[in-house]
Motif scaffolding. Structure first.
Motif, short mmCIF file in Angstrom:
data_model
loop_
_atom_site.label_atom_id
_atom_site.label_comp_id
_atom_site.label_asym_id
_atom_site.label_seq_id
_atom_site.Cartn_x
_atom_site.Cartn_y
_atom_site.Cartn_z
N LYS A 238 -13.57 1.98 3.12
CA LYS A 238 -12.03 1.45 2.87
C LYS A 238 -12.04 0.48 4.42
O LYS A 238 -12.13 1.06 5.39
CB LYS A 238 -11.11 2.59 3.17
N ARG A 239 -11.50 -0.44 4.01
CA ARG A 239 -11.37 -1.56 5.39
C ARG A 239 -10.59 -2.99 4.68
O ARG A 239 -10.12 -2.74 3.69
CB ARG A 239 -12.91 -1.97 5.65
N GLU A 240 -10.52 -3.63 5.69
CA GLU A 240 -9.77 -5.08 5.31
C GLU A 240 -10.77 -6.16 5.54
O GLU A 240 -11.75 -6.24 6.32
CB GLU A 240 -8.55 -5.08 6.41
N ASP A 241 -10.38 -7.27 4.78
CA ASP A 241 -11.21 -8.55 4.63
C ASP A 241 -10.20 -9.65 4.28
O ASP A 241 -9.99 -9.83 3.23
CB ASP A 241 -12.39 -8.32 3.98
N VAL A 242 -9.74 -10.41 5.35
CA VAL A 242 -9.02 -11.31 5.05
C VAL A 242 -9.46 -12.45 4.19
O VAL A 242 -8.71 -13.47 3.68
CB VAL A 242 -8.22 -11.95 6.18
N ALA A 243 -10.58 -12.31 3.92
CA ALA A 243 -11.22 -13.65 2.94
C ALA A 243 -10.85 -13.21 1.49
O ALA A 243 -10.87 -14.11 0.74
CB ALA A 243 -12.88 -13.30 3.20
N TYR A 244 -10.28 -12.07 1.48
CA TYR A 244 -9.83 -11.63 0.17
C TYR A 244 -8.19 -11.90 0.25
O TYR A 244 -7.85 -11.30 0.80
CB TYR A 244 -10.33 -10.18 -0.27
N GLU A 245 -7.75 -12.41 -0.92
CA GLU A 245 -6.43 -12.68 -0.99
C GLU A 245 -5.78 -11.17 -1.12
O GLU A 245 -4.67 -11.21 -0.41
CB GLU A 245 -5.97 -13.53 -2.29
N TYR A 246 -6.48 -10.29 -1.79
CA TYR A 246 -5.73 -8.89 -1.83
C TYR A 246 -5.41 -8.30 -0.47
O TYR A 246 -4.32 -7.71 -0.30
CB TYR A 246 -6.47 -8.08 -2.43
#
Length: 306
Positions: A238-246
């Motif tokens: 579980k994390r974030e990655d702003v390369a993904y639009e979601y």
């Protein structure tokens, strides 16, 4: 009793939800209709005994109905939806995980696993060599990873909205009628479902109905519902990655979570894929049929008691 199902027509998941609920409700009640509030003919004066809202709602219309039920997709719930949940007689979510996330916002949360279409077609045969991925209109299917990891000659991509600019020879960019979609689902042996998150995930359960192999992320709803012996689970982080639009609008959707599979594990699973025992094809179909029958009966009981 007049029941109105109200949602937006996004051409995919929400419309599928509406049609499935329509068929279910028609089996117990003759007066059921569907209204799409992004349709030019939609009237805010629509009224009745029960309003069944899916994903979004119009606050000023709630008094038009004696009772209001809201089927929430928590990852798409903004502040407007969350702050008004207490206006509903019942808020329905589709996983135990979602119920935990939603519990601070309302005391009227009910959890029911949902239903999906059976896409099995007995006359089709499998190539045993192809991978299939079905992003639809969604931004949470992790299609970016799929396109990075699979050779174009081994992938069928059902991309009806032509959202992905890729050189895949079997890149389907047009709408497919059900019979043609069934044929493709049945003729591609391994279905790839590495979603970042799903409140339910029709594309996985439709794949399960075909009996084909499934490689999927171990996101909460899949882990809750699926028999791990019938699918190829991928561990998640579980994390974030702003390369993904979601992940770029997390501030707009307070309950949105992203679960990423490990790229190396996914890559290895693809390139060293080994199918489970052939008898599991029937086991997957039986599991799907039992699950859908159970879920349908619980939803019917719920609506009969409204």
């Amino acid at each position: 009793m007049k029941i109105s199902i109200i949602t937006s027509d996004n051409g995919v998941g929400l419309k599928t939800d509406a049609n499935l609920l329509f068929d279910l409700l028609k089996s117990i009640n003759s007066d059921v209709d569907i209204h799409y509030f992004n349709n030019s003919e939609f009237q805010k004066t629509e009224s009745g005994d029960v309003g069944v809202w899916i994903q979004n709602f119009i606050v000023e219309m709630l008094p038009n109905f004696k009772k209001n039920i809201f089927f929430i997709n928590e990852e798409w719930a903004g502040e407007n939806e969350l702050s008004n949940l207490k206006l509903f007689d019942v808020v329905v979510c589709k996983s135990k995980h979602a119920k935990k996330l939603l519990s601070p916002y309302s005391n009227n949360i009910e959890q029911f696993y949902f239903i999906s279409n059976d896409m099995y077609a007995s006359s089709e045969s499998c190539s045993k060599t192809k991978f299939l991925h079905f992003p639809g209109r969604s931004i949470q299917k992790n299609t970016e990873l799929v396109l990075d990891c699979i050779e174009q000659e081994n992938l069928t991509l059902i991309d009806s909205y032509d959202r992905y600019d890729c050189n895949i020879s079997n890149h389907i960019t047009s709408y497919l009628p059900k019979e043609q979609l069934q044929s493709i689902l049945m003729s591609n042996y391994v279905h790839l479902c590495p979603s970042l998150y799903e409140s339910w995930g029709h594309y996985l359960f439709e794949s399960l109905s075909t009996g084909q192999e499934i490689i999927c992320s171990k996101i909460p709803v899949f882990e809750e519902v699926l028999d791990p012996d019938l699918v190829h689970f991928l561990e998640v982080d579980k994390r974030e990655d702003v390369a993904y639009e979601y992940c770029r609008e997390l501030n707009k959707f307070p309950l949105r979570e992203a679960y990423f599979v490990n790229r190396s594990e996914f890559d290895n699973k693809i390139h060293e894929f080994f199918p489970r025992d052939i008898i599991l094809e029937n086991s997957r179909r039986k599991f799907f049929s039992h699950l859908m029958a159970e879920n349908k009966n619980k939803l019917i009981k719920f609506f009969k008691n409204i």
